[in-house]
Design a protein around this motif. Sequence first.
Motif, short mmCIF file in Angstrom:
data_model
loop_
_atom_site.label_atom_id
_atom_site.label_comp_id
_atom_site.label_asym_id
_atom_site.label_seq_id
_atom_site.Cartn_x
_atom_site.Cartn_y
_atom_site.Cartn_z
N MET A 147 0.80 -1.21 0.00
CA MET A 147 0.00 0.00 0.00
C MET A 147 0.85 1.28 0.00
SD MET A 147 -2.87 -1.27 -0.37
CE MET A 147 -3.76 0.27 -0.35
N ILE A 148 2.16 1.16 0.10
CA ILE A 148 3.04 2.33 0.02
C ILE A 148 3.33 2.60 -1.45
CG2 ILE A 148 5.27 3.30 0.65
CD1 ILE A 148 5.28 1.46 3.08
N SER A 149 3.04 3.79 -1.90
CA SER A 149 3.31 4.15 -3.29
C SER A 149 4.80 4.02 -3.59
CB SER A 149 2.86 5.58 -3.57
OG SER A 149 3.33 6.02 -4.83
N PRO A 150 5.16 3.35 -4.69
CA PRO A 150 6.58 3.25 -5.04
C PRO A 150 7.24 4.62 -5.19
CG PRO A 150 5.27 1.77 -6.38
CD PRO A 150 4.30 2.62 -5.63
N LEU A 151 6.47 5.62 -5.63
CA LEU A 151 7.05 6.94 -5.84
C LEU A 151 7.43 7.60 -4.53
CD1 LEU A 151 4.65 8.24 -8.63
CD2 LEU A 151 6.87 7.12 -8.87
N SER A 152 6.81 7.19 -3.42
CA SER A 152 7.18 7.78 -2.13
C SER A 152 8.57 7.35 -1.68
CB SER A 152 6.15 7.39 -1.06
OG SER A 152 6.15 5.99 -0.84
N TRP A 153 9.11 6.29 -2.28
CA TRP A 153 10.46 5.84 -1.96
C TRP A 153 11.53 6.60 -2.76
CZ3 TRP A 153 11.14 2.81 2.12
CH2 TRP A 153 10.10 1.94 2.50
N MET A 154 11.12 7.45 -3.70
CA MET A 154 12.08 8.08 -4.59
C MET A 154 13.18 8.86 -3.86
SD MET A 154 9.52 9.23 -7.71
CE MET A 154 10.75 10.20 -8.57
N PRO A 155 12.85 9.73 -2.90
CA PRO A 155 13.94 10.46 -2.22
C PRO A 155 14.89 9.54 -1.46
CG PRO A 155 11.80 11.48 -1.79
CD PRO A 155 11.52 10.16 -2.43
N VAL A 156 14.33 8.51 -0.81
CA VAL A 156 15.18 7.59 -0.05
C VAL A 156 16.11 6.81 -0.98
CG1 VAL A 156 15.16 5.62 1.52
CG2 VAL A 156 13.38 7.38 1.70
N VAL A 157 15.55 6.31 -2.09
CA VAL A 157 16.34 5.51 -3.01
C VAL A 157 17.45 6.34 -3.66
CG1 VAL A 157 16.23 4.16 -5.14
CG2 VAL A 157 14.43 3.92 -3.44
N VAL A 158 17.15 7.57 -3.99
CA VAL A 158 18.17 8.42 -4.60
C VAL A 158 19.29 8.70 -3.62
CG1 VAL A 158 18.61 10.74 -5.51
CG2 VAL A 158 16.62 9.46 -6.29
N MET A 159 18.95 8.92 -2.35
CA MET A 159 20.00 9.16 -1.35
C MET A 159 20.87 7.93 -1.14
SD MET A 159 18.32 11.59 1.61
CE MET A 159 16.85 10.61 1.86
N LEU A 160 20.27 6.74 -1.22
CA LEU A 160 21.03 5.52 -0.98
C LEU A 160 21.77 5.03 -2.21
CD1 LEU A 160 18.46 3.52 1.20
CD2 LEU A 160 20.51 4.72 1.97
N MET A 161 21.18 5.17 -3.38
CA MET A 161 21.75 4.61 -4.61
C MET A 161 22.28 5.65 -5.57
SD MET A 161 19.02 1.58 -5.54
CE MET A 161 18.68 0.24 -4.39
N GLY A 162 21.95 6.91 -5.33
CA GLY A 162 22.35 7.93 -6.28
C GLY A 162 21.42 7.96 -7.48
N VAL A 163 21.78 8.76 -8.46
CA VAL A 163 20.97 8.84 -9.67
C VAL A 163 21.48 7.82 -10.69
CG1 VAL A 163 20.37 11.25 -9.33
CG2 VAL A 163 22.43 10.68 -10.60
N GLY A 164 20.65 7.51 -11.65
CA GLY A 164 21.01 6.52 -12.67
C GLY A 164 19.97 5.44 -12.77
N ASP A 165 20.35 4.32 -13.35
CA ASP A 165 19.40 3.23 -13.59
C ASP A 165 19.07 2.42 -12.35
OD1 ASP A 165 19.01 3.83 -16.23
OD2 ASP A 165 20.52 2.44 -16.98
N GLN A 166 20.00 2.29 -11.42
CA GLN A 166 19.78 1.42 -10.26
C GLN A 166 18.54 1.80 -9.45
OE1 GLN A 166 23.33 1.01 -7.91
NE2 GLN A 166 24.21 -0.51 -9.27
N PRO A 167 18.37 3.09 -9.07
CA PRO A 167 17.15 3.42 -8.33
C PRO A 167 15.88 3.20 -9.15
CG PRO A 167 18.36 5.41 -8.91
CD PRO A 167 19.26 4.26 -9.19
N ILE A 168 15.96 3.38 -10.46
CA ILE A 168 14.79 3.14 -11.31
C ILE A 168 14.44 1.66 -11.30
CG2 ILE A 168 13.90 3.25 -13.66
CD1 ILE A 168 15.55 5.73 -14.10
N TYR A 169 15.45 0.80 -11.44
CA TYR A 169 15.20 -0.64 -11.40
C TYR A 169 14.55 -1.05 -10.07
CZ TYR A 169 18.26 -1.00 -15.50
OH TYR A 169 18.81 -0.87 -16.74
#
Length: 255
Positions: free
Chosen positions: A109-131
């Motif tokens: 029930m957590i929107s995947p888009l709500s993880w975007m800031p966290v994922v970018v901070m942990l993985m940086g920008v690029g394909d990995q956070p998108i995957y």
Amino acid sequence: MSGKPSSSLLQGGLGVAGLLCLGLLWWLGVHLFGSPDGLSARFSPEATLASLVELLGRAELYEHLLVSLKRILVGLLLALLIGVPLGLLIGSYRPLEAATTPAFQFLRMISPLSWMPVVVMLMGVGDQPIYFLLAFAAVWPILLNTAAGVRQLDPRWLQLSRSLSATRWETLRQVILPGVLGHVLTGVRLSIGILWIVLVPCEMLGVSAGLGYFILDTRDRLAYSELMAMVLLIGVLGFALDALARGLHRRWAHA
């Protein structure tokens, strides 16, 4: 037999009529509520279709499209690699299902888009956070449908397998996997729809290619007719992917 083709033609004709009505509403909305010389004219069907024809002649469009399709494929494969085995385990063991269902329902029930800031901070920008975001979005329909497929297996098949002294691997390969394949394909179809929706905002995470990036580029260049052309193209491609998934499911069901 003769009734089936006529019924399909009727359904197809009604579908085309619905799309034409949608296009008419778009045209009316622009021309009734906008100024012919104003900004709204750039969003009209005429300007959009002209820009779409122009974009289809550019090589860069296909480069962005291939990048986006690659991301969809990788996200879907990751979701399958995670969701199918987990679904098989959860569907086979009731205690495991009881232990994991509340957690999975909470995460689902957590929107995947709500993880975007966290994922970018942990993985940086690029394909990995998108995957990661795409796999997170797509895994739940596959997992839940696979588990439901295991629970709906005919117990007589499993009893027959045990009576023939089949190993667990043989039972999995010959009985369980064929029995749940329809449910897995249903989960894949649902996942493709979710992936296509989540992809565009995910591609606004500082990447330099993809359909989402191209939409931002058209906005920054104030090329609004191209922006609408991209929106239209994304809708057409999403419709085509869903039709492909439905066709595969239908073909399996009639096999």
